[in-house]
Design a protein around this motif. Structure first.
Motif, PDB file in Angstrom:
ATOM      1  N   LEU A  63     -13.716 -49.273 -57.462  1.00 21.40           N
ATOM      2  CA  LEU A  63     -13.463 -50.500 -58.222  1.00 21.40           C
ATOM      3  C   LEU A  63     -12.161 -50.409 -59.013  1.00 21.40           C
ATOM      4  CD1 LEU A  63     -17.033 -51.413 -59.507  1.00 21.40           C
ATOM      5  CD2 LEU A  63     -15.591 -52.808 -58.023  1.00 21.40           C
ATOM      6  N   LYS A  64     -11.895 -49.236 -59.576  1.00 23.95           N
ATOM      7  CA  LYS A  64     -10.642 -49.087 -60.314  1.00 23.95           C
ATOM      8  C   LYS A  64      -9.449 -49.224 -59.360  1.00 23.95           C
ATOM      9  CE  LYS A  64      -8.123 -46.380 -63.714  1.00 23.95           C
ATOM     10  NZ  LYS A  64      -8.162 -45.273 -64.696  1.00 23.95           N
ATOM     11  N   GLY A  65      -9.586 -48.709 -58.150  1.00 26.91           N
ATOM     12  CA  GLY A  65      -8.524 -48.873 -57.163  1.00 26.91           C
ATOM     13  C   GLY A  65      -8.276 -50.338 -56.846  1.00 26.91           C
ATOM     14  N   GLU A  76      -0.535 -46.415 -58.461  1.00 24.43           N
ATOM     15  CA  GLU A  76      -1.789 -45.983 -59.073  1.00 24.43           C
ATOM     16  C   GLU A  76      -2.973 -46.196 -58.115  1.00 24.43           C
ATOM     17  OE1 GLU A  76       0.493 -47.859 -60.446  1.00 24.43           O
ATOM     18  OE2 GLU A  76       0.735 -47.442 -62.599  1.00 24.43           O
ATOM     19  N   ALA A  77      -2.971 -47.341 -57.425  1.00 28.62           N
ATOM     20  CA  ALA A  77      -4.048 -47.621 -56.471  1.00 28.62           C
ATOM     21  C   ALA A  77      -4.012 -46.629 -55.314  1.00 28.62           C
ATOM     22  CB  ALA A  77      -3.917 -49.051 -55.950  1.00 28.62           C
ATOM     23  N   ILE A  78      -2.817 -46.329 -54.832  1.00 26.57           N
ATOM     24  CA  ILE A  78      -2.679 -45.359 -53.739  1.00 26.57           C
ATOM     25  C   ILE A  78      -3.227 -43.998 -54.169  1.00 26.57           C
ATOM     26  CG2 ILE A  78      -0.980 -43.977 -52.471  1.00 26.57           C
ATOM     27  CD1 ILE A  78       0.661 -46.534 -52.118  1.00 26.57           C
ATOM     28  N   PHE A  81      -7.158 -44.223 -54.122  1.00 29.66           N
ATOM     29  CA  PHE A  81      -7.751 -44.238 -52.786  1.00 29.66           C
ATOM     30  C   PHE A  81      -7.469 -42.943 -52.022  1.00 29.66           C
ATOM     31  CE2 PHE A  81      -7.447 -48.995 -53.363  1.00 29.66           C
ATOM     32  CZ  PHE A  81      -8.809 -49.172 -53.476  1.00 29.66           C
ATOM     33  N   SER A  82      -6.303 -42.348 -52.253  1.00 31.77           N
ATOM     34  CA  SER A  82      -5.993 -41.061 -51.604  1.00 31.77           C
ATOM     35  C   SER A  82      -6.981 -39.988 -52.039  1.00 31.77           C
ATOM     36  CB  SER A  82      -4.565 -40.623 -51.953  1.00 31.77           C
ATOM     37  OG  SER A  82      -3.612 -41.478 -51.379  1.00 31.77           O
ATOM     38  N   ASN A  97      -8.291 -49.318 -47.228  1.00 33.62           N
ATOM     39  CA  ASN A  97      -7.601 -49.862 -48.393  1.00 33.62           C
ATOM     40  C   ASN A  97      -6.266 -49.171 -48.616  1.00 33.62           C
ATOM     41  OD1 ASN A  97     -10.099 -51.038 -48.493  1.00 33.62           O
ATOM     42  ND2 ASN A  97     -10.344 -50.806 -50.680  1.00 33.62           N
ATOM     43  N   LEU A  98      -6.243 -47.875 -48.380  1.00 29.83           N
ATOM     44  CA  LEU A  98      -5.009 -47.110 -48.516  1.00 29.83           C
ATOM     45  C   LEU A  98      -3.967 -47.619 -47.511  1.00 29.83           C
ATOM     46  CD1 LEU A  98      -3.746 -44.705 -50.009  1.00 29.83           C
ATOM     47  CD2 LEU A  98      -4.721 -43.197 -48.270  1.00 29.83           C
ATOM     48  N   ALA A  99      -4.424 -47.919 -46.300  1.00 26.89           N
ATOM     49  CA  ALA A  99      -3.512 -48.423 -45.269  1.00 26.89           C
ATOM     50  C   ALA A  99      -2.879 -49.748 -45.682  1.00 26.89           C
ATOM     51  CB  ALA A  99      -4.267 -48.590 -43.945  1.00 26.89           C
TER      52      ALA A  99
END
Length: 348
Positions: A63-65, A76-78, A81-82, A97-99
């Motif tokens: 959720l934070k991502g 930050e999102a990457i 998810f990474s 999501n990372l993609a």
């Protein structure tokens, strides 16, 4: 949350259901409502507070991502998810999501690699297949454009470029847009790092004695398993396969790591392509680091073709920090007179 490559590169909602402790499930639901309402600052504040108590919780981290993505904080999102793909390598959604985030910044090779991992983790993950097609189309567009730079008179390349651009658009990146319902998060125990995980993967502390509950035993399995023939030999093979899976789950629940690992073939196809030895060491550290594990198998179905068996069931995994309910598929092969696991994957 959704994001689009031109207008069709879609970020999916998590497809599995995470069953966390009621308090945290309610908290995640509240955060999701705030996110859907566009109240990202409030959602971020609430998720940070929850993560203080449960820093390893996969649902909260996911959720934070999403919140970071919504706030256009790509790096930050990457990072979030990474780390999720590191801690939960069998979950396809963080890879997807990372993609999308990689594609948003024009890193299409990285996007392609992430989507291929999502599909390898769950071959039935339709969104990842669609997104991969979009990434390939974008890469094709770049290649045709380069061909025209080198030979502006290449009519075939011009035609192909036009066709691809009509498909994915001419924008160089990914245009974010919100999805009214931000993912319900997933979780299932995976062979990951030696650090403990939370309500989205099983791990950690010490609690009551472990036990294994097998919902479909030999008696009721006969109504749910699929048999290729009604012969006694087939029945015996089906029973042997079911017994193998039961013993695998029991060894896992009792943290009998040697017994658990013995159920995997020497040529077991590891999730990340690492050596079987490295995978086994990681599994040992992960399992023996728990205080309590319970693996329950429900709705087992068996299909046998010569020396190969496909086993599908619902796995309910519970540990000190996690309860996860997900579909699982095991591919077993008969080696040296016994059935052993050759492949293991989430999903049907």
């Amino acid at each position: 949350m959704r994001q689009t490559l031109s207008s069709i590169f879609v970020i999916s909602q998590l497809s599995l259901a995470l069953i966390a402790a009621p308090a945290f499930a309610d908290e995640a639901s509240d955060i999701g409502k705030l996110l859907r309402a566009g109240q990202t600052s409030e959602a971020l504040q609430k998720v940070d507070q929850a993560l203080t108590a449960k820093p390893k919780d996969a649902q909260l981290r996911f959720l934070k991502g999403l919140i970071m993505t919504e706030q256009n904080k790509g790096p930050e999102a990457i990072a979030i998810f990474s780390k999720l793909t590191d801690d939960y390598p069998e979950l396809p959604e963080p890879y997807n999501n990372l993609a999308v985030l990689y594609a948003a910044s024009g890193q299409y090779d990285k996007a392609r690699a992430s989507l291929e991992m999502a599909i390898r983790t769950n071959p039935t993950y339709g969104t990842a297949h669609e997104n991969l097609g979009d990434v390939y189309a974008k890469l094709a567009s770049q290649a045709y454009d380069k061909a025209l730079q080198l030979d502006s008179g290449n009519a075939t390349a011009k035609l192909k470029l036009t066709l691809v651009r009509n498909l994915v658009g001419t924008s160089g990146g990914v245009n974010p847009k919100t999805n009214p319902s931000p993912a319900t998060i997933v979780a299932q125990e995976k062979p990951v790092k030696t650090t403990p995980t939370t309500p989205s993967k099983g791990e950690s502390a010490a609690v009551p004695a472990p036990k294994t509950e097998i919902a479909s035993t030999k008696n009721d399995a006969s109504s749910s398993k699929t048999k290729s023939s009604p012969t006694s030999t087939q029945d015996r093979d089906d029973d042997e396969v079911i017994k193998t899976v039961e013993n695998w789950a029991k060894a896992w629940s009792s943290k009998d790591t040697n017994g658990y690992l013995a159920h995997y073939a020497k040529d077991f196809q590891t999730p990340k392509g690492e050596s079987r030895k490295a995978w086994a060491e990681e599994r040992r550290n992960r399992i023996e680091g728990k205080g309590h594990i319970n693996v329950k198998i429900e709705g087992i179905k068996v299909s046998i073709d010569d020396n190969s068996a496909t086993v599908k069931f619902r796995q309910v995994y519970t540990s000190d920090q996690l309860t996860a309910n997900s579909r699982k598929t095991l591919i077993l092969t008969r080696q040296d007179g016994k059935w052993q696991i050759k492949q293991e994957r989430a999903g049907s």
